[in-house]
Design a protein around this motif. Structure first.
Motif, PDB file in Angstrom:
ATOM      1  N   ASN A   1       0.825  -1.205   0.000  1.00  0.00           N
ATOM      2  CA  ASN A   1       0.000   0.000   0.000  1.00  0.00           C
ATOM      3  C   ASN A   1       0.866   1.265   0.000  1.00  0.00           C
ATOM      4  O   ASN A   1       0.656   2.189  -0.788  1.00  0.00           O
ATOM      5  CB  ASN A   1      -0.908  -0.057   1.238  1.00  0.00           C
ATOM      6  CG  ASN A   1      -1.978   1.005   1.190  1.00  0.00           C
ATOM      7  OD1 ASN A   1      -2.276   1.533   0.122  1.00  0.00           O
ATOM      8  ND2 ASN A   1      -2.527   1.332   2.328  1.00  0.00           N
ATOM      9  N   GLN A   2       1.871   1.281   0.885  1.00  0.00           N
ATOM     10  CA  GLN A   2       2.795   2.424   0.930  1.00  0.00           C
ATOM     11  C   GLN A   2       3.488   2.612  -0.416  1.00  0.00           C
ATOM     12  O   GLN A   2       3.607   3.719  -0.928  1.00  0.00           O
ATOM     13  CB  GLN A   2       3.894   2.147   1.954  1.00  0.00           C
ATOM     14  CG  GLN A   2       3.593   2.635   3.342  1.00  0.00           C
ATOM     15  CD  GLN A   2       4.723   2.194   4.291  1.00  0.00           C
ATOM     16  OE1 GLN A   2       5.780   1.731   3.866  1.00  0.00           O
ATOM     17  NE2 GLN A   2       4.472   2.351   5.561  1.00  0.00           N
TER      18      GLN A   2
ATOM     19  N   MET B   1       2.537   1.663  -3.342  1.00  0.00           N
ATOM     20  CA  MET B   1       1.552   2.062  -4.347  1.00  0.00           C
ATOM     21  C   MET B   1       1.397   3.573  -4.440  1.00  0.00           C
ATOM     22  O   MET B   1       1.132   4.120  -5.492  1.00  0.00           O
ATOM     23  CB  MET B   1       0.197   1.513  -3.880  1.00  0.00           C
ATOM     24  CG  MET B   1      -0.514   0.685  -4.864  1.00  0.00           C
ATOM     25  SD  MET B   1      -1.966   0.080  -4.000  1.00  0.00           S
ATOM     26  CE  MET B   1      -1.826  -1.627  -4.390  1.00  0.00           C
ATOM     27  N   LYS B   2       1.559   4.208  -3.290  1.00  0.00           N
ATOM     28  CA  LYS B   2       1.362   5.660  -3.250  1.00  0.00           C
ATOM     29  C   LYS B   2       2.612   6.411  -3.696  1.00  0.00           C
ATOM     30  O   LYS B   2       2.566   7.616  -3.895  1.00  0.00           O
ATOM     31  CB  LYS B   2       0.994   6.095  -1.825  1.00  0.00           C
ATOM     32  CG  LYS B   2      -0.334   5.545  -1.358  1.00  0.00           C
ATOM     33  CD  LYS B   2      -0.563   5.985   0.079  1.00  0.00           C
ATOM     34  CE  LYS B   2      -1.741   5.270   0.690  1.00  0.00           C
ATOM     35  NZ  LYS B   2      -1.691   5.332   2.159  1.00  0.00           N
ATOM     36  N   THR B   3       3.747   5.700  -3.796  1.00  0.00           N
ATOM     37  CA  THR B   3       5.010   6.369  -4.095  1.00  0.00           C
ATOM     38  C   THR B   3       5.458   6.141  -5.535  1.00  0.00           C
ATOM     39  O   THR B   3       5.732   7.090  -6.265  1.00  0.00           O
ATOM     40  CB  THR B   3       6.130   5.838  -3.163  1.00  0.00           C
ATOM     41  OG1 THR B   3       5.557   5.541  -1.900  1.00  0.00           O
ATOM     42  CG2 THR B   3       7.241   6.830  -3.030  1.00  0.00           C
ATOM     43  N   LEU B   4       5.557   4.859  -5.889  1.00  0.00           N
ATOM     44  CA  LEU B   4       5.988   4.516  -7.255  1.00  0.00           C
ATOM     45  C   LEU B   4       5.314   3.204  -7.626  1.00  0.00           C
ATOM     46  O   LEU B   4       5.529   2.192  -6.974  1.00  0.00           O
ATOM     47  CB  LEU B   4       7.522   4.356  -7.314  1.00  0.00           C
ATOM     48  CG  LEU B   4       8.095   3.909  -8.653  1.00  0.00           C
ATOM     49  CD1 LEU B   4       7.928   4.978  -9.722  1.00  0.00           C
ATOM     50  CD2 LEU B   4       9.578   3.541  -8.516  1.00  0.00           C
ATOM     51  N   ASP B   5       4.478   3.242  -8.665  1.00  0.00           N
ATOM     52  CA  ASP B   5       3.700   2.054  -9.027  1.00  0.00           C
ATOM     53  C   ASP B   5       4.422   1.171 -10.040  1.00  0.00           C
ATOM     54  O   ASP B   5       4.506  -0.032  -9.891  1.00  0.00           O
ATOM     55  CB  ASP B   5       2.313   2.450  -9.550  1.00  0.00           C
ATOM     56  CG  ASP B   5       2.378   3.554 -10.592  1.00  0.00           C
ATOM     57  OD1 ASP B   5       3.502   4.021 -10.924  1.00  0.00           O
ATOM     58  OD2 ASP B   5       1.320   3.974 -11.081  1.00  0.00           O
TER      59      ASP B   5
ATOM     60  N   ASN C   1       8.650  -4.949 -11.075  1.00  0.00           N
ATOM     61  CA  ASN C   1       7.576  -4.061 -10.635  1.00  0.00           C
ATOM     62  C   ASN C   1       7.735  -3.691  -9.149  1.00  0.00           C
ATOM     63  O   ASN C   1       7.894  -4.566  -8.300  1.00  0.00           O
ATOM     64  CB  ASN C   1       6.221  -4.741 -10.889  1.00  0.00           C
ATOM     65  CG  ASN C   1       5.082  -3.944 -10.299  1.00  0.00           C
ATOM     66  OD1 ASN C   1       4.573  -4.278  -9.241  1.00  0.00           O
ATOM     67  ND2 ASN C   1       4.705  -2.880 -10.969  1.00  0.00           N
ATOM     68  N   PRO C   2       7.700  -2.405  -8.834  1.00  0.00           N
ATOM     69  CA  PRO C   2       7.949  -1.968  -7.444  1.00  0.00           C
ATOM     70  C   PRO C   2       6.970  -2.564  -6.427  1.00  0.00           C
ATOM     71  O   PRO C   2       7.368  -2.836  -5.294  1.00  0.00           O
ATOM     72  CB  PRO C   2       7.786  -0.446  -7.524  1.00  0.00           C
ATOM     73  CG  PRO C   2       8.075  -0.103  -8.953  1.00  0.00           C
ATOM     74  CD  PRO C   2       7.588  -1.259  -9.754  1.00  0.00           C
ATOM     75  N   LEU C   3       5.720  -2.760  -6.807  1.00  0.00           N
ATOM     76  CA  LEU C   3       4.756  -3.334  -5.856  1.00  0.00           C
ATOM     77  C   LEU C   3       5.131  -4.784  -5.537  1.00  0.00           C
ATOM     78  O   LEU C   3       5.051  -5.219  -4.385  1.00  0.00           O
ATOM     79  CB  LEU C   3       3.333  -3.296  -6.417  1.00  0.00           C
ATOM     80  CG  LEU C   3       2.817  -1.943  -6.886  1.00  0.00           C
ATOM     81  CD1 LEU C   3       1.370  -2.056  -7.336  1.00  0.00           C
ATOM     82  CD2 LEU C   3       2.963  -0.894  -5.799  1.00  0.00           C
ATOM     83  N   ALA C   4       5.551  -5.526  -6.566  1.00  0.00           N
ATOM     84  CA  ALA C   4       5.974  -6.909  -6.346  1.00  0.00           C
ATOM     85  C   ALA C   4       7.216  -6.930  -5.454  1.00  0.00           C
ATOM     86  O   ALA C   4       7.336  -7.779  -4.559  1.00  0.00           O
ATOM     87  CB  ALA C   4       6.262  -7.587  -7.680  1.00  0.00           C
ATOM     88  N   CYS C   5       8.127  -5.996  -5.688  1.00  0.00           N
ATOM     89  CA  CYS C   5       9.335  -5.922  -4.843  1.00  0.00           C
ATOM     90  C   CYS C   5       8.941  -5.638  -3.398  1.00  0.00           C
ATOM     91  O   CYS C   5       9.482  -6.252  -2.469  1.00  0.00           O
ATOM     92  CB  CYS C   5      10.280  -4.834  -5.342  1.00  0.00           C
ATOM     93  SG  CYS C   5      11.018  -5.197  -6.942  1.00  0.00           S
TER      94      CYS C   5
ATOM     95  N   ALA D   1       6.130  -6.336  -1.886  1.00  0.00           N
ATOM     96  CA  ALA D   1       5.529  -7.546  -1.318  1.00  0.00           C
ATOM     97  C   ALA D   1       6.608  -8.553  -0.957  1.00  0.00           C
ATOM     98  O   ALA D   1       6.570  -9.192   0.101  1.00  0.00           O
ATOM     99  CB  ALA D   1       4.544  -8.167  -2.315  1.00  0.00           C
ATOM    100  N   ALA D   2       7.615  -8.688  -1.829  1.00  0.00           N
ATOM    101  CA  ALA D   2       8.688  -9.653  -1.592  1.00  0.00           C
ATOM    102  C   ALA D   2       9.524  -9.257  -0.371  1.00  0.00           C
ATOM    103  O   ALA D   2       9.905 -10.114   0.432  1.00  0.00           O
ATOM    104  CB  ALA D   2       9.577  -9.773  -2.834  1.00  0.00           C
ATOM    105  N   ILE D   3       9.775  -7.965  -0.215  1.00  0.00           N
ATOM    106  CA  ILE D   3      10.534  -7.502   0.967  1.00  0.00           C
ATOM    107  C   ILE D   3       9.749  -7.833   2.233  1.00  0.00           C
ATOM    108  O   ILE D   3      10.301  -8.369   3.208  1.00  0.00           O
ATOM    109  CB  ILE D   3      10.813  -5.982   0.883  1.00  0.00           C
ATOM    110  CG1 ILE D   3      11.754  -5.683  -0.284  1.00  0.00           C
ATOM    111  CG2 ILE D   3      11.405  -5.460   2.196  1.00  0.00           C
ATOM    112  CD1 ILE D   3      11.860  -4.199  -0.641  1.00  0.00           C
TER     113      ILE D   3
END
Ligand SMILES: *Cc1c(COP(=O)(O)O)cnc(C)c1O
Length: 435
Positions: free
Chosen positions: A76-77, A79-83, A314-318, A320-322
């Motif tokens: 979520n965080q 998503m708001k910064t870099l999608d 993809n930054p969102l996938a990254c 989630a992985a972190i």
């Protein structure tokens, strides 16, 4: 007389069957597919409100449970910064942080990560790395070596190195060149090595791809660790690039972070996906040693690895992985893994001498039970077992005559117990004594 009623709402399941072509499905015989409305922890809820325990963590992806608040919050965080950003020519912090964290826990020889968006392309890239490694060094090597019955995905390279089955048979004539080796089972290790030597002498093998210690799609088939180590040793001596497909085994399922951690010889390349991004967003990664990377590092453009997918890194996938890696490292998840291992062992001991059980295999949180039934019954049996489990609120996907459990680490004690009890009831009711 009942007339067409335009106000009657169709279910999601019915609307789906009008429009959608599902993976790995023969729609003529499958019937309508169940619509799942929501999921939390180890529980799935369908559109009518029925609940099912997710006994296989949605194909071993949602290992920290569905909709985990820590993962949601990180994604979520982000998503708001870099999608999304093109990963060829740009980079971003989530990818770098993920790389740093992942390389900390991968076998020490792993030095570089190539990002991707699913498991098949993670292995596809592993295969391409192996083939191009030799090509870049000016050596002609043509074949890939694979274990019989393995599964590495559904794209062409990945499908070619997978075991032959009804699923990939239609494409057999279009496969890349592959030679196959039986699994070392302990008693046949010497024969396997003999066969390997022969294959090496008669071919020019570029790389060896294997699911370390346990073949997932083949029904959680375990095999000899010593046998695999012998194969890896011979491969390394012959400059055959060793590719561990840890798409299924990665991230704690075998009791260690990676199945390769059990082996004395590290692979040159490791393929990751599934639990990598914690069941939240699709992602794949292929890691490699510096030896591999250096063979592509050159002044000539064409020596680079020209493979890329639009959503790569993809930054969102990254994110989630972190979040997933942080959970995996937590004492809570590590303790959960140990509790599941112990519970599985107890259940396995209880079932071992059951007259209807042919074999039980366990490694980490993976538990597989082969049922003692005639081969001819496998097809219909599989559906009977599946239906029995679903009717009793448990989601398992038996393979042939094998029932396996691979639960999310956050599964509650009662939920795991319910899976065991349902399996016991199922064996009792579905398989007649005098079959
Ligand atoms: C699932 C799986 C794959 C393929 O991954 P997809 O994301 O489904 O393409 C490859 N190798 C192994 C061992 C797997 O279990």
């Amino acid at each position: 007389m009942k007339l067409y009623n335009p106000f009657k709402r169709k279910s999601i399941s019915e609307r789906d069957s009008d429009l959608i072509w599902h993976p790995l499905t023969q729609h003529k015989t499958s019937g309508n597919l169940l619509a799942i409305k929501k999921a939390k922890g180890a529980l799935l809820t369908d559109e009518d409100g029925n609940e099912y325990i997710d006994g296989i963590a949605s194909w071993y992806t949602s290992m920290y449970g569905h909709c985990h608040p820590a993962i949601i919050s990180k994604v979520n965080q982000q998503m708001k910064t870099l999608d999304q950003i093109v990963f060829s020519g740009f980079t971003h912090k989530p990818a770098v942080v993920l790389a740093e964290k992942l390389l900390e826990i991968l076998p020490q020889n792993q030095k570089k990560l190539f990002f991707n968006d699913n498991g098949s392309t993670a292995t596809e890239v592993g295969i391409k790395m192996a083939l191009q490694y030799h090509h870049n060094r000016g050596e002609k090597r043509k074949q890939m070596l694979a274990l019989e019955e393995g599964f590495h995905g559904d794209t062409f390279g990945a499908m070619s190195v997978s075991g032959l089955s009804v699923y990939n048979g239609a494409f057999k004539d279009h496969f890349i060149e592959v030679v196959r080796l039986p699994k070392p089972m302990g008693h046949n290790n010497d024969e396997v090595i003999e066969k390997l030597q022969k294959l090496i002498a008669e071919n020019s093998i570029a790389g060896f791809i294997y699911e370390p210690l346990v073949q997932g799609a083949a029904a959680m088939k375990t095999y000899s660790k010593e046998g695999l180590e012998q194969i890896l040793e011979v491969c390394k001596k012959n400059q055959i690039i060793c590719i561990a497909d840890e798409v299924m085994t990665g991230f704690g399922k075998t009791g260690k972070n990676f199945a390769s951690d059990y082996l004395s010889l590290p692979p040159d390349i490791i393929c990751l996906s599934k639990a990598l991004s914690a069941g939240m967003v699709p992602m794949g990664i292929t890691s490699c040693s510096s030896t591999i990377y250096e063979a592509f590092y050159a002044d000539e453009v064409e020596k680079g690895l020209f493979h890329g997918h639009t959503y790569t890194g993809n930054p969102l996938a990254c994110a989630a992985a972190i979040a997933g890696l942080e959970l995996l490292a937590s004492s809570e998840i590590q303790n959960n893994i140990q509790s599941i291992v112990v519970a599985h062992q107890q259940f396995a001991n209880e079932m071992r001498n059951h007259p209807k059980v042919a074999e039980i295999r366990q490694i980490g949180v993976i538990l597989a039970i082969d049922l003692n039934v005639e081969m001819q019954r496998y097809g219909s049996l599989r559906d009977q077992l599946f239906d029995f489990f679903m009717e009793n609120g448990v989601f398992l996907r038996p393979l042939g005559n094998t029932i396996y459990i691979l639960p999310p680490y956050v599964i509650k004690k009662e939920e795991l117990e319910k899976i065991y009890q349902t399996i016991k009831a199922c064996i009792k009711e579905v398989i007649p004594i005098n079959q």
